[in-house]
Design a protein around this motif. Structure first.
Motif, PDB file in Angstrom:
ATOM      1  N   MET A 209       2.083 -13.297  11.984  1.00  0.00           N
ATOM      2  CA  MET A 209       2.154 -12.057  11.196  1.00  0.00           C
ATOM      3  C   MET A 209       3.375 -12.041  10.285  1.00  0.00           C
ATOM      4  O   MET A 209       4.386 -12.696  10.537  1.00  0.00           O
ATOM      5  CB  MET A 209       2.195 -10.840  12.133  1.00  0.00           C
ATOM      6  N   VAL A 210       3.256 -11.277   9.203  1.00  0.00           N
ATOM      7  CA  VAL A 210       4.394 -10.986   8.332  1.00  0.00           C
ATOM      8  C   VAL A 210       5.190  -9.872   9.005  1.00  0.00           C
ATOM      9  O   VAL A 210       4.640  -8.799   9.276  1.00  0.00           O
ATOM     10  CB  VAL A 210       3.925 -10.530   6.938  1.00  0.00           C
ATOM     11  N   PRO A 211       6.473 -10.086   9.332  1.00  0.00           N
ATOM     12  CA  PRO A 211       7.258  -9.032   9.999  1.00  0.00           C
ATOM     13  C   PRO A 211       7.295  -7.756   9.170  1.00  0.00           C
ATOM     14  O   PRO A 211       7.222  -7.793   7.938  1.00  0.00           O
ATOM     15  CB  PRO A 211       8.653  -9.663  10.132  1.00  0.00           C
ATOM     16  N   ARG A 212       7.446  -6.633   9.848  1.00  0.00           N
ATOM     17  CA  ARG A 212       7.371  -5.337   9.153  1.00  0.00           C
ATOM     18  C   ARG A 212       8.410  -5.208   8.049  1.00  0.00           C
ATOM     19  O   ARG A 212       8.161  -4.567   7.035  1.00  0.00           O
ATOM     20  CB  ARG A 212       7.500  -4.180  10.149  1.00  0.00           C
ATOM     21  N   ASN A 213       9.595  -5.821   8.232  1.00  0.00           N
ATOM     22  CA  ASN A 213      10.624  -5.692   7.206  1.00  0.00           C
ATOM     23  C   ASN A 213      10.334  -6.539   5.973  1.00  0.00           C
ATOM     24  O   ASN A 213      11.047  -6.460   4.981  1.00  0.00           O
ATOM     25  CB  ASN A 213      11.997  -6.052   7.783  1.00  0.00           C
ATOM     26  N   GLU A 214       9.276  -7.374   6.025  1.00  0.00           N
ATOM     27  CA  GLU A 214       8.905  -8.190   4.873  1.00  0.00           C
ATOM     28  C   GLU A 214       7.556  -7.784   4.284  1.00  0.00           C
ATOM     29  O   GLU A 214       7.052  -8.425   3.370  1.00  0.00           O
ATOM     30  CB  GLU A 214       8.861  -9.671   5.272  1.00  0.00           C
ATOM     31  N   ILE A 215       6.977  -6.708   4.799  1.00  0.00           N
ATOM     32  CA  ILE A 215       5.686  -6.254   4.286  1.00  0.00           C
ATOM     33  C   ILE A 215       5.864  -5.664   2.883  1.00  0.00           C
ATOM     34  O   ILE A 215       6.734  -4.807   2.653  1.00  0.00           O
ATOM     35  CB  ILE A 215       5.063  -5.202   5.227  1.00  0.00           C
ATOM     36  N   VAL A 216       5.056  -6.141   1.956  1.00  0.00           N
ATOM     37  CA  VAL A 216       5.069  -5.644   0.582  1.00  0.00           C
ATOM     38  C   VAL A 216       3.950  -4.622   0.439  1.00  0.00           C
ATOM     39  O   VAL A 216       2.794  -4.902   0.769  1.00  0.00           O
ATOM     40  CB  VAL A 216       4.875  -6.792  -0.431  1.00  0.00           C
ATOM     41  N   GLY A 217       4.278  -3.419  -0.050  1.00  0.00           N
ATOM     42  CA  GLY A 217       3.275  -2.384  -0.196  1.00  0.00           C
ATOM     43  C   GLY A 217       3.655  -1.366  -1.255  1.00  0.00           C
ATOM     44  O   GLY A 217       4.655  -1.512  -1.972  1.00  0.00           O
ATOM     45  N   ILE A 218       2.835  -0.341  -1.352  1.00  0.00           N
ATOM     46  CA  ILE A 218       3.040   0.733  -2.320  1.00  0.00           C
ATOM     47  C   ILE A 218       3.592   1.960  -1.606  1.00  0.00           C
ATOM     48  O   ILE A 218       2.955   2.468  -0.667  1.00  0.00           O
ATOM     49  CB  ILE A 218       1.723   1.088  -3.034  1.00  0.00           C
ATOM     50  N   ASN A 245       8.067   4.934   4.552  1.00  0.00           N
ATOM     51  CA  ASN A 245       8.160   3.679   5.306  1.00  0.00           C
ATOM     52  C   ASN A 245       6.792   3.322   5.867  1.00  0.00           C
ATOM     53  O   ASN A 245       5.875   4.140   5.884  1.00  0.00           O
ATOM     54  CB  ASN A 245       9.213   3.766   6.417  1.00  0.00           C
ATOM     55  N   ILE A 246       6.699   2.114   6.358  1.00  0.00           N
ATOM     56  CA  ILE A 246       5.402   1.584   6.770  1.00  0.00           C
ATOM     57  C   ILE A 246       4.819   2.329   7.964  1.00  0.00           C
ATOM     58  O   ILE A 246       3.611   2.294   8.207  1.00  0.00           O
ATOM     59  CB  ILE A 246       5.541   0.066   7.086  1.00  0.00           C
ATOM     60  N   GLY A 310       2.284   2.004  19.591  1.00  0.00           N
ATOM     61  CA  GLY A 310       1.660   2.315  18.311  1.00  0.00           C
ATOM     62  C   GLY A 310       2.547   2.051  17.119  1.00  0.00           C
ATOM     63  O   GLY A 310       2.169   2.360  15.986  1.00  0.00           O
ATOM     64  N   ASP A 311       3.737   1.486  17.344  1.00  0.00           N
ATOM     65  CA  ASP A 311       4.642   1.184  16.234  1.00  0.00           C
ATOM     66  C   ASP A 311       4.191  -0.100  15.537  1.00  0.00           C
ATOM     67  O   ASP A 311       3.812  -1.085  16.187  1.00  0.00           O
ATOM     68  CB  ASP A 311       6.076   1.008  16.736  1.00  0.00           C
ATOM     69  N   ILE A 312       4.244  -0.103  14.215  1.00  0.00           N
ATOM     70  CA  ILE A 312       3.815  -1.251  13.422  1.00  0.00           C
ATOM     71  C   ILE A 312       4.856  -2.362  13.508  1.00  0.00           C
ATOM     72  O   ILE A 312       6.037  -2.148  13.254  1.00  0.00           O
ATOM     73  CB  ILE A 312       3.578  -0.839  11.962  1.00  0.00           C
ATOM     74  N   GLN A 313       4.391  -3.555  13.882  1.00  0.00           N
ATOM     75  CA  GLN A 313       5.279  -4.704  14.035  1.00  0.00           C
ATOM     76  C   GLN A 313       5.153  -5.709  12.891  1.00  0.00           C
ATOM     77  O   GLN A 313       6.078  -6.470  12.625  1.00  0.00           O
ATOM     78  CB  GLN A 313       4.964  -5.421  15.355  1.00  0.00           C
ATOM     79  N   GLY A 314       3.989  -5.730  12.252  1.00  0.00           N
ATOM     80  CA  GLY A 314       3.789  -6.698  11.183  1.00  0.00           C
ATOM     81  C   GLY A 314       2.402  -6.583  10.588  1.00  0.00           C
ATOM     82  O   GLY A 314       1.660  -5.634  10.873  1.00  0.00           O
ATOM     83  N   LEU A 315       2.074  -7.563   9.754  1.00  0.00           N
ATOM     84  CA  LEU A 315       0.799  -7.556   9.037  1.00  0.00           C
ATOM     85  C   LEU A 315       0.156  -8.939   9.134  1.00  0.00           C
ATOM     86  O   LEU A 315       0.840  -9.962   8.999  1.00  0.00           O
ATOM     87  CB  LEU A 315       1.041  -7.160   7.582  1.00  0.00           C
ATOM     88  N   VAL A 316      -1.144  -8.962   9.377  1.00  0.00           N
ATOM     89  CA  VAL A 316      -1.901 -10.215   9.489  1.00  0.00           C
ATOM     90  C   VAL A 316      -3.112 -10.136   8.578  1.00  0.00           C
ATOM     91  O   VAL A 316      -3.777  -9.100   8.495  1.00  0.00           O
ATOM     92  CB  VAL A 316      -2.363 -10.466  10.936  1.00  0.00           C
TER      93      VAL A 316
END
Length: 428
Positions: A209-218, A245-246, A310-316
Motif C-alpha cells: 500500500m501507499v502510506p497515508r502520508n504519501e496519498i495524493v488526492g483532492i 485530511n484523508i 477504522g483509521d485509514i492506513q494507506g491506499l492500494v
C-alpha cells in the motif's frame, strides 16, 4: 517334462526370464509415471494413458497382479533351472544352477529393466497398461483374495483399502519446485509470474500500500483554482477526495468523469462532489490473493486500507497487485525506476527509506527480507534499535546499506550497494 529337449527347456527358461523382467520393469514404470503428464494425456484421449490412470487408481490391486505374475514366473523358472541342472550334472549341479539363475534374474530381470523403467517410464508403462487391463479382470478373484489378506495385515498400521489411492495434491512449496524445474518448457518470465502468484498468499495489502502520508488526492477545503490545477495536472486516473485530511474521505474521483464535466462546462465544487464514487475500504492484513478477488467481485480498482479502529492506513490499487505478479508495466529500464529510487553511475542506488521492501526487491532485483518491517526504514531501525546518524553503514542480508539522510524520528534516504557475494546472506 522328460520329453522336452534341453534346447526347449533353455528356451522356456529364457522366456520366463524375459517375462520376469517385464513384470519387474513395468511395476517401476507405472509407479514412477509423471502423474500430471499422465492425466494430461488421458484427458487428451490417449488410450494407453487412460488404462494406466485407471490401473493406478487402485495401486493395491495393480501391485497384487504384478507381484502374483512375477513370483509365479520366478518360481517356475527356478523349478525349470533345477530340472536342467539334474539333467546336466545331477544333484551336484543344483547349487550351481541356483547361483547362476539368481545372478541372471538379478541382472536381466531386476536391475536392467527397472533402471530402464525409472529413466524412461512411459516406454514400458503404456504398453504394460494394455496387458494388465484385461489380465486384472481374468485374475481378479485371486487378486481380490490376495489383497484381502494383505489389507487385513495392514489394518493394525492404520492403512485402509480405500486409502490406497495416490494423493497427487501438491503444496505451494512443491508447486514452486515444479515451476522452477520446468526449465526451458516454460519461459523464465512466465516462471516468475507463476511463482509470484503463489507468493500472493504470503503478502498482505500492507506490504504494497501507499502510506497515508504519501496519498495524493483532492482536498475540498483548498481554493477552487488549486483544485482545478490538481485535476488538470494529476497523473493518476483515480484520486481520493477528502476534506482537510484523508480521514474525512468523501469518495474516489475518476478522471473520465472530470473530463466529461469540464467538456460540458459544468465543472464546479458541487459537481465535483456529485460525481465522486463512494470509497471502498479494505481491512488491514487482507492477503493479496484475496484482495485481488475482492476487487474483481466488487468491480473496484482502488481501495483504502483501514485498521481495526477504522483509521485509514494507506491506499492500494489493482495495478499494485498486478505488478506483484507481472512486474512493472514497462520494459524500459529507465521507466521501471519508481519515484524514490535513483541509480548512480557506480551502480549503487539512492533509495527513499519509506519505500516498501517488496517494491525495492521487485524494481532492483534484490533480496532484502520482507518477513518483518515493511519499509527499508523499518528494517534499519529494527536492525540497529536506534535512529542512525548520516554516514552510518550496515549490512543486511549481504547488502551494504549507507544512511545518507535521517531525521530525529526516521531514516529518510539510504544508499543501497550490490550484494557482496562472498559474504553470508544472513545478518551480521
Amino acid at each position: 517334462m522328460e520329453s522336452i529337449p534341453l534346447g526347449g527347456l533353455f528356451g522356456i527358461l529364457a522366456g520366463l526370464i524375459v517375462l520376469s523382467g517385464f513384470f519387474s520393469g513395468s511395476e517401476t514404470a507405472l509407479m514412477t509415471l509423471n502423474r500430471y503428464r499422465l492425466r494430461n494425456r488421458a484427458e487428451a484421449g490417449y488410450r494407453a494413458a487412460q488404462f494406466a490412470e485407471r490401473l493406478l487408481q487402485r495401486p493395491d490391486r495393480l501391485l497384487g497382479l504384478i507381484l502374483l505374475c512375477n513370483n509365479f514366473v520366478n518360481i517356475v523358472a527356478s523349478a525349470l533351472a533345477t530340472l536342467i541342472a539334474l539333467r546336466l550334472g545331477g544333484e551336484a549341479a543344483i547349487a550351481i544352477a541356483t547361483g547362476l539363475l539368481t545372478l541372471v534374474i538379478l541382472i536381466f530381470a531386476e536391475v536392467a529393466p527397472k533402471t530402464l523403467a525409472a529413466i524412461h517410464p512411459e516406454r514400458l508403462a503404456y504398453p504394460a497398461a494394455f496387458v494388465y487391463t484385461p489380465l486384472i479382470r481374468v485374475l481378479y478373484p485371486i487378486i481380490w483374495l490376495v489383497n484381502l489378506v494383505a489389507n487385513q495385515l495392514l489394518r493394525p498400521f492404520g492403512v485402509r483399502p480405500g486409502g490406497l489411492t495416490l494423493d497427487d495434491r501438491l503444496s505451494p512449496d512443491e508447486l514452486r519446485t515444479v515451476v522452477t524445474e520446468a526449465g526451458g518448457l516454460i519461459p523464465k518470465r512466465h516462471q516468475n509470474m507463476l511463482i509470484s502468484i503463489l507468493d500472493l498468499e504470503q503478502a498482505t495489502v500492507e506490504d504494497i500500500m501507499v502510506p497515508r502520508n504519501e496519498i495524493v488526492g483532492i482536498d475540498l477545503s483548498d481554493p477552487w483554482d488549486e483544485i482545478l490545477e490538481e485535476l488538470t495536472n494529476s497523473q493518476h486516473t483515480r484520486l481520493p477526495v477528502f476534506r482537510d485530511n484523508i480521514d474525512d474521505i468523501v469518495g474516489i474521483l475518476h478522471s473520465r468523469r472530470v473530463l466529461n464535466a469540464i467538456t460540458r462546462g459544468e465543472m464546479n465544487r458541487e459537481t465535483l462532489e456529485a460525481i465522486v464514487r463512494e470509497p471502498y475500504f479494505i481491512p488491514e492484513n487482507t492477503p493479496l490473493h484475496r484482495q485481488l478477488i475482492n476487487f474483481q467481485n466488487s468491480q473496484r480498482r482502488i481501495g483504502l486500507v483501514v485498521d481495526e479502529y477504522g483509521d485509514i492506513q494507506g491506499l492500494v490499487t489493482l495495478e499494485d497487485i498486478l505488478e506483484e505478479i507481472v512486474g512493472e508495466f514497462t520494459t524500459d529500464p529507465v521507466a521501471t525506476r519508481v519515484k524514490g529510487i535513483v541509480t548512480e553511475e557506480d551502480g549503487t542506488n539512492l533509495v527513499n527509506a519509506t519505500l516498501h521492501l517488496r517494491t525495492i526487491n521487485r524494481v532492483l532485483g534484490v533480496e532484502l527480507p520482507t518477513d518483518g518491517p515493511k519499509t527499508i526504514n523499518g528494517l534499519i531501525l529494527e536492525y540497529l534499535e536506534t535512529i542512525p546518524e548520516p554516514g552510518t553503514s550496515i549490512k543486511i542480508n549481504g547488502y551494504p546499506i549507507e544512511i545518507v539522510q535521517s531525521s530525529a524520528n526516521a531514516v529518510k534516504t539510504v544508499r543501497l550497494k550490490p550484494r557482496l557475494d562472498e559474504e553470508p546472506k544472513s545478518k551480521e
